[in-house]
Design a protein around this motif. Structure first.
Motif, PDB file in Angstrom:
ATOM      1  N   LEU A  75       0.837  -1.200   0.000  1.00  0.00           N
ATOM      2  CA  LEU A  75       0.000   0.000   0.000  1.00  0.00           C
ATOM      3  C   LEU A  75       0.872   1.249   0.000  1.00  0.00           C
ATOM      4  O   LEU A  75       2.018   1.236   0.434  1.00  0.00           O
ATOM      5  CB  LEU A  75      -0.900   0.006   1.226  1.00  0.00           C
ATOM      6  CG  LEU A  75      -1.928  -1.122   1.335  1.00  0.00           C
ATOM      7  CD1 LEU A  75      -2.577  -1.114   2.713  1.00  0.00           C
ATOM      8  CD2 LEU A  75      -2.987  -0.992   0.240  1.00  0.00           C
ATOM      9  N   GLY A  76       0.289   2.346  -0.496  1.00  0.00           N
ATOM     10  CA  GLY A  76       0.950   3.638  -0.418  1.00  0.00           C
ATOM     11  C   GLY A  76       1.719   4.058  -1.642  1.00  0.00           C
ATOM     12  O   GLY A  76       2.267   5.165  -1.688  1.00  0.00           O
ATOM     13  N   TRP A  95      -1.942   4.652   4.401  1.00  0.00           N
ATOM     14  CA  TRP A  95      -2.010   3.260   4.852  1.00  0.00           C
ATOM     15  C   TRP A  95      -1.770   3.138   6.354  1.00  0.00           C
ATOM     16  O   TRP A  95      -2.187   2.160   6.980  1.00  0.00           O
ATOM     17  CB  TRP A  95      -1.004   2.400   4.095  1.00  0.00           C
ATOM     18  CG  TRP A  95       0.425   2.838   4.206  1.00  0.00           C
ATOM     19  CD1 TRP A  95       1.095   3.662   3.356  1.00  0.00           C
ATOM     20  CD2 TRP A  95       1.352   2.495   5.240  1.00  0.00           C
ATOM     21  NE1 TRP A  95       2.380   3.853   3.771  1.00  0.00           N
ATOM     22  CE2 TRP A  95       2.564   3.136   4.927  1.00  0.00           C
ATOM     23  CE3 TRP A  95       1.283   1.697   6.378  1.00  0.00           C
ATOM     24  CZ2 TRP A  95       3.702   3.021   5.733  1.00  0.00           C
ATOM     25  CZ3 TRP A  95       2.413   1.568   7.180  1.00  0.00           C
ATOM     26  CH2 TRP A  95       3.595   2.223   6.859  1.00  0.00           C
ATOM     27  N   ARG A  96      -1.092   4.138   6.939  1.00  0.00           N
ATOM     28  CA  ARG A  96      -0.798   4.084   8.377  1.00  0.00           C
ATOM     29  C   ARG A  96      -2.062   4.123   9.226  1.00  0.00           C
ATOM     30  O   ARG A  96      -2.052   3.711  10.391  1.00  0.00           O
ATOM     31  CB  ARG A  96       0.128   5.248   8.768  1.00  0.00           C
ATOM     32  CG  ARG A  96       1.471   5.228   8.056  1.00  0.00           C
ATOM     33  CD  ARG A  96       2.339   6.404   8.469  1.00  0.00           C
ATOM     34  NE  ARG A  96       3.580   6.449   7.713  1.00  0.00           N
ATOM     35  CZ  ARG A  96       4.671   5.763   8.008  1.00  0.00           C
ATOM     36  NH1 ARG A  96       4.666   4.957   9.077  1.00  0.00           N
ATOM     37  NH2 ARG A  96       5.765   5.850   7.266  1.00  0.00           N
ATOM     38  N   LEU A 160       1.631  -4.110   7.554  1.00  0.00           N
ATOM     39  CA  LEU A 160       1.593  -2.829   6.847  1.00  0.00           C
ATOM     40  C   LEU A 160       2.983  -2.246   6.633  1.00  0.00           C
ATOM     41  O   LEU A 160       3.832  -2.299   7.532  1.00  0.00           O
ATOM     42  CB  LEU A 160       0.707  -1.857   7.617  1.00  0.00           C
ATOM     43  CG  LEU A 160      -0.793  -2.207   7.612  1.00  0.00           C
ATOM     44  CD1 LEU A 160      -1.562  -1.285   8.524  1.00  0.00           C
ATOM     45  CD2 LEU A 160      -1.357  -2.159   6.200  1.00  0.00           C
ATOM     46  N   PRO A 161       3.196  -1.738   5.422  1.00  0.00           N
ATOM     47  CA  PRO A 161       2.204  -1.483   4.361  1.00  0.00           C
ATOM     48  C   PRO A 161       1.935  -2.662   3.424  1.00  0.00           C
ATOM     49  O   PRO A 161       1.319  -2.471   2.380  1.00  0.00           O
ATOM     50  CB  PRO A 161       2.863  -0.338   3.588  1.00  0.00           C
ATOM     51  CG  PRO A 161       4.323  -0.626   3.689  1.00  0.00           C
ATOM     52  CD  PRO A 161       4.517  -1.159   5.083  1.00  0.00           C
TER      53      PRO A 161
END
Length: 304
Positions: A75-76, A95-96, A160-161
């Motif tokens: 993500l991101g 995403w955090r 994550l991410p």
């Protein structure tokens, strides 16, 4: 049938194109006629189905089989290829703020039939040219959304991410595009960082041989080598007599007879088939036929 005719289950390593693998198989087997039934991106690994000898004529039978994958998306960051090989086109640290429950719900929402716009760097045609060829010249191809089906999608790990997931999809589905769309659903965007094809229809990557081991797989008759009818376990079949085989050699139809469907498939064994039927003598493929008006009409004949 020539002895070199059959299906090879190959475990493609990262870095090689599907065409690279075909060239390796031709050299390893000493057989000119080798083709694959569907590409894998160079960075991807896993199951590649290679048809050998006269069985290269059967490629269309494999195109409709569902495919299963294990994949990792990050993500991101979005890229122009929707995977780690591309150039960054956007970044977002949103995403955090995401949690596992939100992520799992987003993936689950993708399950079922829907529309997907193929990745810009894909083999889809736009204006008569491959999309990736246009993209490499700096032209953004206009690709129409295609109907696809996500039969299964399950989160395996959230770190994550990164999100690791398993999915089973209909033919024509781009897992790169699936990761892209999930990233957009969640907000910060995403791209695919790893992809392994674990199955195609009834065939599993666990039974596949490495490109270096295919010759041994054929000579030792390992599970990676599927000659004759073992290459078509999902296709309805009908045993033919010697007299019928002679008719089929000349392209003549035979009575429908007792068409046997694979174990676990729907329908009565003798029901009128709407799909292709394999005409066989024991485990030797004689022809692929089409059912019509109570008869089976050969489309591709393999009988000597």
């Amino acid at each position: 049938m020539a002895t070199e005719a059959g299906l090879l289950l190959v475990d493609k390593p990262a870095g090689a194109t599907s065409h690279d693998i075909v060239l390796r198989l031709r050299r390893a087997l000493g057989v000119r006629r080798v083709g694959h039934t569907g590409t894998l991106d160079p960075f991807a690994t896993g199951l590649l189905l290679a048809l050998v000898g006269p069985f290269t004529r059967l490629a269309d039978l494999y195109h409709g089989l569902a495919k299963a994958y294990e994949a990792t998306m990050m993500l991101g960051r979005e890229t122009d290829t929707d995977d780690l090989t591309g150039t960054t086109v956007s970044e977002d640290a949103g995403w955090r703020d995401l949690d596992a429950e939100t992520i799992e719900a987003s993936l689950a929402a993708r399950r079922g039939p829907g529309l997907q716009v193929p990745s810009t760097y894909s083999a889809r045609r736009a204006g008569g040219e491959r999309a990736y060829a246009l993209a490499r010249r700096g032209v953004r191809p206009e690709l129409e959304a295609r109907e696809v089906t996500i039969h299964e999608i399950i989160v395996l790990e959230v770190d994550l991410p990164c999100i690791r997931f398993r999915t089973r999809v209909s033919t024509g589905t781009y897992v790169r595009a699936l990761a892209r769309d999930i990233g957009r659903d969640l907000g910060p965007g995403a791209h695919l960082t790893a992809l392994r094809r674990t199955a195609i229809g009834p065939f599993e990557a666990e039974e596949a041989a490495s490109p270096e081991a295919v010759a041994e797989a054929v000579t030792s008759a390992s599970s990676a080598w599927r000659p004759g009818m073992a290459a078509l376990p999902w296709v309805p079949r009908r045993e033919v007599t010697d007299a019928e085989r002679d008719e089929i050699r000349y392209g003549r139809s035979v009575e429908q007879g007792n068409v046997l469907r694979p174990p676990g498939s729907a329908g009565d064994p003798g029901a009128s088939p709407v799909e292709s039927v394999a005409l066989c003598a024991s485990d030797r493929l004689v022809a692929i036929a089409e059912g019509r008006d109570g008869r089976l009409y050969p489309k591709k004949v393999f009988a000597a």
